[in-house]
Design a protein around this motif. Structure first.
Motif, PDB file in Angstrom:
ATOM      1  N   LEU A 182      83.287   4.812 -32.035  1.00  0.00           N
ATOM      2  CA  LEU A 182      83.444   3.459 -32.572  1.00  0.00           C
ATOM      3  C   LEU A 182      82.145   2.664 -32.467  1.00  0.00           C
ATOM      4  CD1 LEU A 182      86.965   2.560 -31.093  1.00  0.00           C
ATOM      5  CD2 LEU A 182      86.402   3.782 -33.202  1.00  0.00           C
ATOM      6  N   THR A 185      84.102  -3.083 -30.868  1.00  0.00           N
ATOM      7  CA  THR A 185      85.550  -3.025 -30.737  1.00  0.00           C
ATOM      8  C   THR A 185      86.181  -4.417 -30.793  1.00  0.00           C
ATOM      9  OG1 THR A 185      85.247  -3.055 -28.353  1.00  0.00           O
ATOM     10  CG2 THR A 185      85.575  -0.914 -29.369  1.00  0.00           C
ATOM     11  N   SER A 192      81.112  -0.297 -28.276  1.00  0.00           N
ATOM     12  CA  SER A 192      82.022   0.674 -27.694  1.00  0.00           C
ATOM     13  C   SER A 192      81.309   1.596 -26.713  1.00  0.00           C
ATOM     14  CB  SER A 192      82.656   1.483 -28.827  1.00  0.00           C
ATOM     15  OG  SER A 192      83.612   2.355 -28.341  1.00  0.00           O
ATOM     16  N   GLU A 359      83.212   3.387 -39.124  1.00  0.00           N
ATOM     17  CA  GLU A 359      82.706   3.136 -37.769  1.00  0.00           C
ATOM     18  C   GLU A 359      81.324   3.767 -37.599  1.00  0.00           C
ATOM     19  OE1 GLU A 359      83.982   1.340 -35.324  1.00  0.00           O
ATOM     20  OE2 GLU A 359      85.965   0.925 -36.157  1.00  0.00           O
ATOM     21  N   SER A 363      77.795   1.917 -36.870  1.00  0.00           N
ATOM     22  CA  SER A 363      77.317   2.105 -35.503  1.00  0.00           C
ATOM     23  C   SER A 363      75.799   2.225 -35.469  1.00  0.00           C
ATOM     24  CB  SER A 363      77.942   3.376 -34.915  1.00  0.00           C
ATOM     25  OG  SER A 363      77.288   3.708 -33.724  1.00  0.00           O
ATOM     26  N   TYR A 409      91.505  -2.991 -36.913  1.00  0.00           N
ATOM     27  CA  TYR A 409      90.160  -2.453 -37.161  1.00  0.00           C
ATOM     28  C   TYR A 409      89.686  -2.744 -38.573  1.00  0.00           C
ATOM     29  CZ  TYR A 409      91.570   2.280 -39.052  1.00  0.00           C
ATOM     30  OH  TYR A 409      92.061   3.335 -39.775  1.00  0.00           O
TER      31      TYR A 409
END
Ligand SMILES: Cc1cc2nc3c(=O)[nH]c(=O)nc-3n(C[C@H](O)[C@H](O)[C@H](O)COP(=O)(O)OP(=O)(O)OC[C@H]3O[C@@H](n4cnc5c(N)ncnc54)[C@H](O)[C@@H]3O)c2cc1C
Ligand SMILES: Cc1cc2nc3c(=O)[nH]c(=O)nc-3n(C[C@H](O)[C@H](O)[C@H](O)COP(=O)(O)OP(=O)(O)OC[C@H]3O[C@@H](n4cnc5c(N)ncnc54)[C@H](O)[C@@H]3O)c2cc1C
Ligand code: SF4
Ligand code: SF4
Ligand code: SF4
Ligand code: SF4
Ligand code: SF4
Ligand code: SF4
Ligand code: SF4
Ligand code: SF4
Lengths: 663, 186, 307, 151
Positions: A182, A185, A192, A359, A363, A409
């Motif tokens: 992830l 969050t 994460s 995600e 990231s 999410y």
């Protein structure tokens, strides 16, 4: 001859108001074998209990029947009182005169007659009761934790910190689970990996935790407190003791075009690899299916470049035996891939991705270093459509349940996108917004009000590519149900959370029950949410149903405390209401014919076949034998046995027949 | 709009629908996917999900509006909605039922009458010849709707291409068809 | 020669004559002989289905029963619309025994459930090898395979191919050397039932299909249904009017495309009966595949101008 | 003569129906007093002999009630019970017992009201069937409790 004592309780007016208690006591006194029969206002009160104790001692009672409330309420109370007076507690029975009689019927002759019947049948039963001893089993104070996601990590640390040994088994090369993939969050938007990696390291370094990554459970036998597990350590082809995690091998491995599982298919990895830089342990594995040496017999570059000579092509899987007292299941979940969706292109369109892929795009450690770029051509998308409930709440093609995490999410994704691409437009197609949780709805409102995410209430019917754009055909049911077309650059499907692959086989291996979607079933949805129906096996996290991190962590700590509670005991005691196979004197030894029918019927595998030998060792007979540690006392075997060789203590055939005869 | 009436009476439209087709309007959770994919939604006065909503709610006047709607006639039974509905609501079946109901209660939408006539003409053709007689169909339909000019340009060209036959095919056992028509009340 | 039952349906005797002609033209190459269903009637098309449920089942049931009585087990049904009606009827009769009894009473015939209707794609797919073997002039064109609604929907009943992105026809066209384009309107509705009553609407719906096919680079649209063909070919003027464009892309029945690949003549395949002239852009074909350059040029000029 | 009052024996599992019947009590929902409850760990414990015994003792009807499918405390006992019921049925027929005298139900620990309904409807049904008087014929069979139940 039995000497039964009968005690009829008035429960104030609760029983006596409808049932003539004195009459019941009087009727009971006339039953053969009853040597004492009284009625009293409050049987469970101190004076009431003393009455029973004194009667036991004075009248040398061989059995006690209390006619009062439900045994589910006070059976333990009265059994304890009997024990205190020196009578085996299993020689005490209760007749339910309140819940099953006085509260549900009108005051009448018939009601009193029923009360008498109930008492009489218990008197007949108790005459046949046997003194029983609680079963004691020893406890191995070590826990097996299956799955190394945040659930497994939390449970392991809690158990280990309570001073017990933990054996953790993770099937991937690294622990971390989905949380490691992830970006940020909800609802706090913290990174994460920043909160997870310290925990992963703690697991690796904890003196009480033994970590088996790239490993799977082979088998589990035994029962609560006394399990025997076999663990398969899959061959990494790397000597973990020698490897320093320098990364040379992966860098030099010529086979580099393998889709990276960690990056959800959006990046590449080499054949020898560590899934991600923060992996624990930071030791590579060789993916034999893709390694040129294993496939074609040539290469061995990694062996050449490894400075510590740690590569072992000939390493084999190892099977390790461990003994544990409890098991925590924490094998998590999976999400559907985009190829699951026919009307959204069967995964054909590169720019239709799922939530996990988003995600990775968002990231900072992902394949695009956190810049949102669409997979097809690397352009920053100007319009992104998010589709909620993709595959969830879709009994026709997907699953009927709500996946619970995707509303949140999706709001997070839309928000992250808007934070990174200020000029972009984000649309969310949704059916309902499910944001129950502390600061959750506020979070969704923030996405709508502050970040200008456009929420459209309706489902998307179809997505197709035209002129380099993805045409999203949906409806806005708030706008009169008319079709709506949005030309998007990127579409993110919030695909359903489903049981982790192999969950069903694992459940069968462990004999825990699971639902029709292969999520493991809890013992009680409200009151025993972290236990399974199999004693000693506990649940944590998304393997029970999709859930977010806060809930996963609370449940993991809950499971850990159950394990710690179990381990705080020297020995386990269990009710002795278990099945037994009769044993008679030679020459018969047992009326069991050894037919074996009961064995497969037992839901707990508690029955095995045993050879009965004479003193000189010759086998005279094969007969069933019940393991009292495993037997849960359901009685299925008893109903099944044609010769009635197996019987259930506390509910024997004769006891129940006697009970029936008195009704 | 009027007040909510208790339209789940046994003679209410949803109740009849369920009885005769098994389609339960309460299954629909109003996601709108059917309407989003319906190729003819733009032509409809009420999109499929809206019809379902009206049936669910059953406010005064809803049933009448549905039976008088053009939607019933423009729906082509392409089955796109049903194929994609997450709740497996068989909308085409529902449309069939509502259409028949609209005819029997004499509530056919004025713009739907042409379509009704077309279907009736076609079925007539089959009834008397056993097969579809295209020239007859077009002629009959045009006559019924007085829409003579609509396809005037096309027919002769089709004839030249050998695609139109001036005389109908008759099947042998036309009696068996009369029987079918009589027994089904068509 | 394998014998197989045949239900042409009304269109194949009329507006879709060339479908029947081209089918019959290619059959010998596959060693198949057709046995007509005796004294068949119209399946009732969408009209029966729209107005009278029992009628919509009884008309096909009569056909199915007569075919069964003739000993037919496999029945080729080239028209996708008729095929859909048969499959739906069989489904309903199998699901509901009361209904089955009622329909038997209406038709006076017993439907036993031994018959299996085949659509044209299933039929050809089973004979892909024969089709391949008979290919003489590979059909080296970019084609958009258009399936329409009726072959695939409703998927729970039709159970044919992938409902949202079928591939059978694409595979068949690849087998005869064509290059099927990846396009988005394979199963979109063309407006079939509205063809006669609302041509303008059909123009709009079919127009989107043609537009996407052309955008995806198709040189021809391949169909497996007379209604699709009628809408995309006969209604071209309405389509062009709705789109404000002049689309010239020809629409071929799969049997015609296969026939061309087998080297059959235009006339044998009924290509001259189309309203939209079957002509391909010359450049690509001429340069790269001279053998196949001329199917359009070879033929006598089509009698029609593109509408 | 007052109306015939049937005698009903209910075999219930400890975890669901017994608790459900407790709830009927705590909710003070009234039902016919003709029923006598026999507590068992699980409906999986019930065999043919238990039913026979009940009838041979003069029961006019029998209720068997346990957890809903999939809710069985012991994972599968109630499935065993269900499966065995098929065999029971033919045996009952053979013994001349009207199968309508046996009623299977699912009553969970939360369904107090449902338990009352079940009891009342069975009492009514059996009352309509009249007394069961074939038990004398059963006595010799039931006496041998080792009889095979073919389950
Ligand atoms: C796209 C997306 C975004 C999310 N965003 C958020 C968010 O912002 N905030 C939030 O709170 N939650 C979020 N979640 C939810 C979060 O991912 C989960 O709550 C969490 O990962 C659950 O942890 P877990 O340990 O139960 O399961 P997992 O993370 O799935 O871990 C299970 C582990 O078990 C291993 N395993 C599986 N089977 C076996 C086996 N047979 N033997 C051994 N090991 C096995 C797996 O390899 C894995 O390592 C998101 C989820 C998704 C899909
Ligand atoms: C209308 C309604 C319906 C619900 N229905 C459901 C349902 O169907 N299913 C479901 O799962 N949940 C349901 N819930 C939620 C459920 O009630 C809660 O989850 C649950 O009660 C929480 O338990 P608790 O022990 O945390 O808090 P509480 O039940 O509030 O218990 C807290 C206790 O602490 C005591 N206390 C408070 N302050 C002090 C103090 N200073 N010192 C000492 N004692 C103190 C209180 O007196 C109280 O006894 C429902 C809630 C409501 C309001
Ligand atoms: S024992 Fe039960 S019935 Fe008696 S007073 Fe206590 S609660 Fe009431
Ligand atoms: S090169 Fe050798 S030491 Fe370095 S990571 Fe690879 S195996 Fe380990
Ligand atoms: S032997 Fe395999 S893992 Fe090692 S470098 Fe070569 S391809 Fe990579
Ligand atoms: S959490 Fe939201 S998006 Fe996910 S399935 Fe439930 S309602 Fe749909
Ligand atoms: S106990 Fe009964 S069922 Fe089990 S093996 Fe022995 S005889 Fe067979
Ligand atoms: S009583 Fe149940 S758990 Fe115990 S041995 Fe018999 S079948 Fe197994
Ligand atoms: S797709 Fe189905 S559930 Fe959704 S609105 Fe239409 S009918 Fe209702
Ligand atoms: S069947 Fe009718 S309502 Fe459904 S999508 Fe097709 S045209 Fe629309």
């Amino acid at each position: 001859m039995s000497r039964i004592g009968v005690f009829i309780c008035h429960c104030g007016e609760n029983i006596n108001g409808t049932v003539d208690c004195a009459k019941v006591a009087e009727a009971a006194s006339r039953v053969p074998g009853v040597s004492h029969s009284v009625d009293y206002k409050y049987m469970c009160s101190d004076p009431g209990q003393s009455m029973i104790k004194e009667a036991i001692k004075e009248k040398k009672l061989t059995g006690v029947v209390v006619g009062a409330c439900s045994p589910r309420m006070h059976e333990p109370t009265f059994r304890r009182a009997c024990a205190e007076a020196g009578l085996n507690p299993y020689l005490c029975e209760m007749a339910n005169l309140r819940e099953h009689c006085s509260w549900v019927h009108e005051k009448s002759e018939a009601t009193t007659r029923k009360a008498v019947d109930l008492i009489k049948s218990m008197i007949e039963k108790v005459k046949l009761n046997q003194p029983l001893q609680p079963i004691k089993v020893p406890v191995t104070r070590a826990a097996l934790v299956l799955g190394g996601g945040i659930a497994g990590i939390q449970a392991s640390l809690d158990i280990a910190n309570a001073g017990h040994q933990v054996i953790m088994v993770e099937r991937e090369p690294s622990i971390g689970g989905h949380m490691s993939q992830l970006s940020e969050t909800f609802p706090t938007l913290d990174c994460s990996q920043c909160i997870l990696t310290p925990r992963m390291v703690e697991v690796a370094q904890h003196p009480n935790i033994t970590l088996h990554t790239y490993s799977e459970l082979e088998s589990l036998e035994g029962f609560i407190g006394n399990f025997k597990a076999k663990i398969r350590n899959k061959a990494r082809c790397v000597d973990e003791k020698l490897c320093t995690g320098c990364g040379m091998c992966a860098q030099k491995c010529p086979t580099k075009k393998i889709s990276s599982e960690f990056n959800a298919g959006l990046g590449m990895r080499s054949a020898i690899y560590v899934p991600f830089p923060q992996a624990v342990p930071n030791k590579p594995v060789i993916d034999k299916d893709h390694c040129t040496f294993f496939q074609k017999g040539k290469c061995k570059v990694c062996e050449k470049v490894c400075p510590t000579k740690a590569i072992r092509y000939d390493q084999e899987d190892r099977i390790i035996d461990v003994e544990v007292g409890a098991v925590v299941l924490a094998t998590g979940f999976d999400v559907l891939g985009t190829d699951f969706f026919p009307e959204y292109g069967y995964g054909r369109y590169k720019d239709v991705i799922n939530g996990l892929q988003f995600e990775r795009l968002a990231s900072a450690s992902g394949p695009t270093l956190g810049v949102i770029k669409r997979p097809s051509d690397g352009k920053v998308p100007e319009t992104v459509v998010f589709v909620a409930c993709a595959g969830s709440r879709d009994p026709a093609k997907g699953i009927e349940y709500c996946s619970k995490i995707c509303c949140m999410y999706t709001a997070k994704h839309a928000m992250l996108y808007k934070h990174k691409v200020h000029e972009g437009s984000a649309y969310v197609f949704y059916m309902d917004i499910r944001a129950g949780g502390k600061m959750y709805d506020e979070f969704v409102r923030r996405a709508i009000e502050e970040d200008d995410v456009k929420y459209v209430r309706g489902r998307v019917s179809r997505i197709y590519e035209e002129d380099g754009k993805l045409v999203v055909k949906g409806a806005d049911t708030l706008l009169g149900h008319e079709p709506l077309e949005i030309r998007a650059d990127l579409v993110v499907l919030a695909t359903a959370g489903v049981a982790s692959s192999g969950a069903e086989e694992l459940a069968q291996k462990l004999h825990v029950s699971y639902d029709s979607h292969h999520f493991f079933a809890e013992a009680h949805p409200k009151l025993r949410p972290v236990e399974t129906n199999t004693a000693g096996i506990f649940l944590a996290g998304a393997c029970q149903s999709p859930r977010d991190i806060p809930e996963t962590v609370s449940q993991a700590s809950g499971a850990a405390s159950k394990v710690a509670g179990l381990f705080s005991q020297e020995e386990l005691t269990r009710e002795p209401l278990v099945a037994v196979v009769n044993r008679t004197a030679p020459p018969l030894y047992s009326t069991c014919t050894g037919c074996g029918l009961c064995m497969p019927a037992c839901p707990y595998q508690a029955i095995e076949m045993e050879e009965i030998r004479t003193r000189d060792g010759t086998v005279v007979k094969v007969a069933a034998k019940v393991n009292p540690g495993l037997c849960q006392g359901c009685g299925t075997c008893v109903a099944l046995c044609r010769v009635k060789a197996i019987d259930l203590q506390g509910y024997t055939n004769e006891q129940i027949y006697a009970e029936l005869m008195a009704l | 709009m009027g007040a909510i009436t208790h339209s789940r009476k046994s003679n209410s439209l949803p109740a009849l629908l369920q009885k005769f087709t098994g389609v339960a309007v309460s299954r629909c959770y109003q996601c709108g996917k059917c309407s989003a994919g319906c190729p003819l939604a733009e032509e409809m006065d009420y999109t499929p999900s809206r019809i379902l909503r009206m049936l669910q709610l059953g406010l005064d006047g809803h049933e009448d509006s549905i039976l008088r709607s053009f939607s019933l006639w423009v729906c082509l039974a392409c089955e796109t909605c049903y194929a994609r509905c997450p709740q497996e609501v068989d909308i085409p079946k529902m449309m069939d039922f509502l259409r028949a109901e609209s005819v029997s209660r004499k509530k056919v939408n004025p713009r739907g009458r042409d379509l009704l006539k077309f279907h009736q003409t076609l079925l007539d053709s089959v009834r008397y010849t056993g097969r579809l007689y295209e020239v007859g169909l077009i002629a009959g339909y045009k006559a019924r709707t007085l829409n003579i000019f609509q396809d005037l340009m096309l027919a002769p060209r089709l004839y030249l291409l050998g695609k139109l036959k001036l005389f109908p095919h008759f099947i042998k056992n036309r009696k068996s068809l009369s029987r079918i028509y009589e027994k089904t009340g068509a | 020669m394998t014998k197989i039952g045949y239900y042409p349906g009304c269109s194949l005797l009329g507006t879709a004559r060339e479908y029947d002609e081209s089918l019959r033209a290619i059959l010998p190459r596959m060693g198949v002989e057709l046995v007509d269903v005796p004294d068949w009637n119209c399946c009732g098309a969408s009209s029966a289905h729209m107005l009278n449920h029992e009628l919509s089942l009884s008309l096909p049931a009569r056909i199915l029963s007569s075919a069964e009585n003739k000993g037919i087990t496999d029945m080729l049904v080239p028209c996708a619309a008729c095929y859909n009606r048969f499959v739906m009827t069989i489904h309903e009769l199998n699901e509901d025994s009361k209904l089955r009894a009622r329909v038997a009473d209406i038709t006076g015939l017993d439907y036993r459930g031994t018959i299996h209707p085949l659509n044209i794609l299933e039929f050809l797919e089973k004979r892909t090898d024969a089709v391949k073997a008979a290919t003489a002039l590979p059909f080296e064109r970019n084609v958009a395979c258009y399936y329409g609604c009726l072959l695939v929907r409703p998927p729970t009943v039709m159970k044919f191919d992938r409902s949202e992105d079928p591939r059978t026809m694409d595979d068949l066209m690849s087998a005869v050397g064509a290059n099927p384009v990846d396009w988005a309107f394979k199963v979109e509705c063309c407006g079939a039932g509205l063809s006669i009553t609302s041509p303008a609407l059909v123009g709009k719906l079919s127009g989107r299909i043609i537009e996407n096919a052309v955008k995806s680079g198709a040189e021809a649209i391949i169909v497996a249904c007379p209604l699709c063909h009628a809408n995309l070919d006969m209604r071209r003027s309405a389509i062009n009017k709705a789109a404000g464009k002049k689309y010239t892309v020809p629409v071929l029945y799969i049997t015609q495309a296969v026939g061309l690949a087998m080297g059959l003549k235009e006339k044998e395949l009924g290509l001259h009966r189309h309203l939209v002239k079957v002509r391909f852009p010359a450049d690509r074909g001429a340069a790269q595949a001279p053998t196949h350059a001329q199917p359009a040029a070879d033929s006598e000029p089509a009698q029609t101008e593109e509408a | 003569m007052s109306e015939f009052e049937p005698k009903i024996i209910a075999f219930v599992c400890n975890w669901c129906t017994y608790a459900g019947a407790d709830l009927t009590g705590t909710s003070r929902i009234k039902y016919a007093s003709n029923v006598r409850i026999v507590r068992l760990p699980c409906t999986g414990r019930i065999d043919f002999m238990l039913l026979m015994k009940a009838f041979s003792r003069g029961a006019d009807g029998v209720i068997v009630s346990g957890c809903h499918p999939n809710d069985c405390h012991y994972t599968s006992g109630n499935f065993h019970a269900r499966r065995r019921w098929i065999v029971f049925k033919s045996l009952l027929d053979f013994m001349g017992i009207d199968v309508r005298r046996i009623h299977f139900a699912w009553v969970s620990a939360a369904e107090g009201a449902k338990w009352a309904e079940v009891v009342n409807s069975v009492v009514n049904d059996v009352r309509a069937l009249g007394p069961y008087d074939g038990y004398k014929n059963l006595a010799p069979i039931a006496a041998d409790w080792r009889i095979q139940d073919a389950g």
